[in-house]
Design a protein around this motif. Structure first.
Motif, PDB file in Angstrom:
ATOM      1  N   PRO A  66       0.816  -1.222   0.000  1.00  0.00           N
ATOM      2  CA  PRO A  66       0.000   0.000   0.000  1.00  0.00           C
ATOM      3  C   PRO A  66       0.847   1.268   0.000  1.00  0.00           C
ATOM      4  CG  PRO A  66      -0.815  -1.547   1.644  1.00  0.00           C
ATOM      5  CD  PRO A  66       0.510  -2.074   1.176  1.00  0.00           C
ATOM      6  N   VAL A  67       2.031   1.204   0.637  1.00  0.00           N
ATOM      7  CA  VAL A  67       2.871   2.395   0.737  1.00  0.00           C
ATOM      8  C   VAL A  67       3.480   2.739  -0.609  1.00  0.00           C
ATOM      9  CG1 VAL A  67       4.883   3.431   1.859  1.00  0.00           C
ATOM     10  CG2 VAL A  67       3.339   1.953   3.175  1.00  0.00           C
ATOM     11  N   LYS A  70       0.757   3.855  -3.143  1.00  0.00           N
ATOM     12  CA  LYS A  70       0.284   5.215  -2.868  1.00  0.00           C
ATOM     13  C   LYS A  70       1.364   6.234  -3.223  1.00  0.00           C
ATOM     14  CE  LYS A  70      -3.072   6.421  -1.183  1.00  0.00           C
ATOM     15  NZ  LYS A  70      -3.485   6.800   0.175  1.00  0.00           N
ATOM     16  N   THR A 128      10.638  -3.191   5.858  1.00  0.00           N
ATOM     17  CA  THR A 128       9.361  -3.548   6.465  1.00  0.00           C
ATOM     18  C   THR A 128       9.516  -4.520   7.622  1.00  0.00           C
ATOM     19  OG1 THR A 128       8.232  -3.218   4.356  1.00  0.00           O
ATOM     20  CG2 THR A 128       7.059  -4.500   6.005  1.00  0.00           C
ATOM     21  N   SER A 151       5.585  -0.559   9.665  1.00  0.00           N
ATOM     22  CA  SER A 151       4.901  -1.683  10.314  1.00  0.00           C
ATOM     23  C   SER A 151       5.817  -2.435  11.266  1.00  0.00           C
ATOM     24  CB  SER A 151       4.319  -2.651   9.268  1.00  0.00           C
ATOM     25  OG  SER A 151       3.311  -2.033   8.520  1.00  0.00           O
ATOM     26  N   THR A 203       0.277  -1.415   8.080  1.00  0.00           N
ATOM     27  CA  THR A 203      -0.163  -1.138   6.710  1.00  0.00           C
ATOM     28  C   THR A 203      -0.940  -2.302   6.105  1.00  0.00           C
ATOM     29  OG1 THR A 203       2.016  -1.889   5.961  1.00  0.00           O
ATOM     30  CG2 THR A 203       1.683   0.486   6.188  1.00  0.00           C
ATOM     31  N   ASP A 206      -4.672  -1.638   5.582  1.00  0.00           N
ATOM     32  CA  ASP A 206      -5.040  -0.917   4.366  1.00  0.00           C
ATOM     33  C   ASP A 206      -5.084  -1.872   3.177  1.00  0.00           C
ATOM     34  OD1 ASP A 206      -5.056   1.624   5.707  1.00  0.00           O
ATOM     35  OD2 ASP A 206      -2.883   1.589   5.638  1.00  0.00           O
ATOM     36  N   ARG A 207      -4.099  -2.754   3.111  1.00  0.00           N
ATOM     37  CA  ARG A 207      -4.022  -3.675   1.987  1.00  0.00           C
ATOM     38  C   ARG A 207      -5.181  -4.667   1.980  1.00  0.00           C
ATOM     39  NH1 ARG A 207      -3.285  -4.562  -3.089  1.00  0.00           N
ATOM     40  NH2 ARG A 207      -2.788  -6.714  -3.566  1.00  0.00           N
ATOM     41  N   LYS A 395      -7.521   0.964   9.721  1.00  0.00           N
ATOM     42  CA  LYS A 395      -6.947   1.503   8.487  1.00  0.00           C
ATOM     43  C   LYS A 395      -6.317   2.879   8.735  1.00  0.00           C
ATOM     44  CE  LYS A 395     -10.614   1.427   5.924  1.00  0.00           C
ATOM     45  NZ  LYS A 395     -11.452   1.589   4.718  1.00  0.00           N
ATOM     46  N   THR A 398      -1.023   3.784   6.027  1.00  0.00           N
ATOM     47  CA  THR A 398      -0.372   4.169   4.776  1.00  0.00           C
ATOM     48  C   THR A 398      -0.349   5.681   4.599  1.00  0.00           C
ATOM     49  OG1 THR A 398      -0.991   2.089   3.699  1.00  0.00           O
ATOM     50  CG2 THR A 398      -0.451   3.947   2.263  1.00  0.00           C
ATOM     51  N   ASP A 399      -1.479   6.325   4.809  1.00  0.00           N
ATOM     52  CA  ASP A 399      -1.544   7.780   4.635  1.00  0.00           C
ATOM     53  C   ASP A 399      -0.620   8.495   5.611  1.00  0.00           C
ATOM     54  OD1 ASP A 399      -3.350   7.629   2.552  1.00  0.00           O
ATOM     55  OD2 ASP A 399      -5.111   7.827   3.843  1.00  0.00           O
ATOM     56  N   ILE A 402       3.025   8.032   4.315  1.00  0.00           N
ATOM     57  CA  ILE A 402       3.262   8.841   3.120  1.00  0.00           C
ATOM     58  C   ILE A 402       3.399  10.314   3.472  1.00  0.00           C
ATOM     59  CG2 ILE A 402       2.223   9.675   0.975  1.00  0.00           C
ATOM     60  CD1 ILE A 402       3.404   6.939   0.658  1.00  0.00           C
TER      61      ILE A 402
END
Length: 420
Positions: A66-67, A70, A128, A151, A203, A206-207, A395, A398-399, A402
């Motif tokens: 997801p990272v 994005k 990771t 993570s 993360t 999110d995935r 969730k 990720t945001d 980023i």
């Protein structure tokens, strides 16, 4: 301690080379690293200053995915380069289209670190969860290339927090920032003088949430399931399969799908011996005349389908709990399925949370798996709702990640460096 570390790396490499004569994974490990630097030179232009993502294996890839996806949305011209340590990650994702290059990570030595980082010339590096390599981290630090852990998760029993763990703490000191899964990890890092940590969560949430909303339909699986309730056994090992077989005898009205962790020919044959009525997915796909409705059990003898299979299940069993630890429970939970797994789950925060919430149960033998199945058969909807809500509520990692790393890509802001 550094000399012991270096000797350990060399001995590890020697052992893998010896095993490669008769072990497929070890053979991939050795062959995949042959001429690695020449291959990198042919593929990667260091002037591109790519973002380097490293993953131990396939699970960590899905965690970091997801990272970097994005990141590519926000920086479509940015190049991504990926390394794997394990063949189980590299061999499955080596053709992933969104990366400029995908390679095995050479063994951690001072010379390999200098050559690899010079060849990549990354703008930043993102590792990771668990991978901590002294020479790679030190060389990144020496060249003032920001390094992030995403993570991450830490426990008091890890060597970093022992009186004899000074060398391992040194490795952590090269990291610019840790994005960790729980508050305990934040506090543990503080006890060893590291305050460059954020509670971002995992993360993977999110995935798996994204995957559950866009799961692909598989017509052959739907035909096999028909209108029967379905039990999914994900990433199973022999001990898991023995217990699941007991369930098939008790619940002939249910369908069972097994996606074993290892799909080598010997393991598939062993499962077929244990489940004599079972049908393999390859046979179902290749032989049009097969009547899948006549079979109770389907064996998935390929890699890559599991995350989509959970869409067809009502209860899931996650394998690995009788070995080193359970596999991914979140993929099933995201689909609103209660989960069952073996006793070794204490290193997995999400598993502990799901148990506490009543959306998962840990089992130890045939009696306890029978009881867990019966519990979730009766309250599948309520337990599944809890599982799905748990994923939805977690969730956002990720945001957060980023947002933090964007300035390192968008400008030349100075970044904090660990000790030299």
């Amino acid at each position: 301690m550094l000399w012991l570390y270096n000797i350990g790396i060399q001995l590890y490499g020697l052992a893998v080379r010896l095993f490669s004569v008769f072990n497929t994974k070890a053979s991939f490990f050795i062959k995949g690293r042959k001429d690695i630097f020449q291959n990198i030179k042919k593929t990667i232009d260091p002037a591109d200053r790519p973002v380097w993502f490293h993953f131990a294996s396939l699970g960590e890839f899905e965690q970091g995915r997801p990272v970097f996806e994005k990141l590519l949305q926000k920086f479509p011209d940015k190049k991504i380069v990926i390394t794997f340590f394990s063949p189980s990650g590299y061999e499955i994702r080596k053709h992933y289209a969104q990366a400029a290059g995908i390679f095995y990570l050479p063994l951690d030595s001072a010379s390999n670190a200098k050559k690899l980082i010079a060849a990549f010339n990354p703008e930043i590096a993102i590792f990771t969860k668990y991978e901590y390599w002294y020479h790679y981290f030190k060389e990144l630090n020496r060249k003032h290339i920001p390094l992030f852990i995403i993570s991450g998760i830490f426990r008091p029993d890890q060597i970093f927090f022992k009186w004899y763990g000074s060398f391992n703490r040194k490795i952590l000191s090269f990291v610019n920032h840790f994005f960790v899964q729980n508050e305990e990890s934040v506090q543990l890092l503080k006890t060893i003088g590291i305050d460059r940590a954020s509670l971002s969560g995992d993360t993977r949430f999110d995935r798996v949430a994204e995957n559950a909303t866009a799961a692909k339909k598989i017509a052959l699986i739907a035909d096999f399931c028909g209108n029967a309730p379905v039990f999914i056994g994900g990433s199973t090992w022999p001990e898991d399969e023995r217990l699941i077989y007991g369930l098939t005898k008790l619940h002939p009205d249910w369908k069972f799908i097994l996606a074993p962790h290892e799909i080598d020919q010997s393991h598939i044959k062993a499962i077929q011996t244990q489940f004599p009525d079972a049908l393999t997915y390859s046979k179902l796909k290749d032989e049009a005349q097969v009547d899948s409705s006549a079979h109770q059990t389907l064996i998935i003898d390929n890699i890559g389908m599991l995350s989509a299979l959970y869409a067809y299940g009502r209860i899931a069993y996650i394998g690995g709990g009788f070995g080193v630890g359970i596999h991914n429970t979140l993929e099933a939970a995201a689909f609103g399925i209660p989960v069952i797994f073996g006793p070794k789950y204490d290193k997995f925060q999400e598993a502990k949370d799901l148990v506490a919430l009543g959306a998962a149960q840990s089992i130890e033998n045939q009696t306890s798996i029978n009881n867990a199945f019966e519990t979730f058969r009766k309250n599948q909807e309520s337990a599944g709702f809890i599982a799905k809500k748990y994923v939805a509520d977690k969730k956002g990692a990720t945001d957060q990640i980023i947002s933090y790393i964007m300035p390192y890509l968008a400008s030349s802001l100075p970044c904090q460096q660990g000790p030299q």
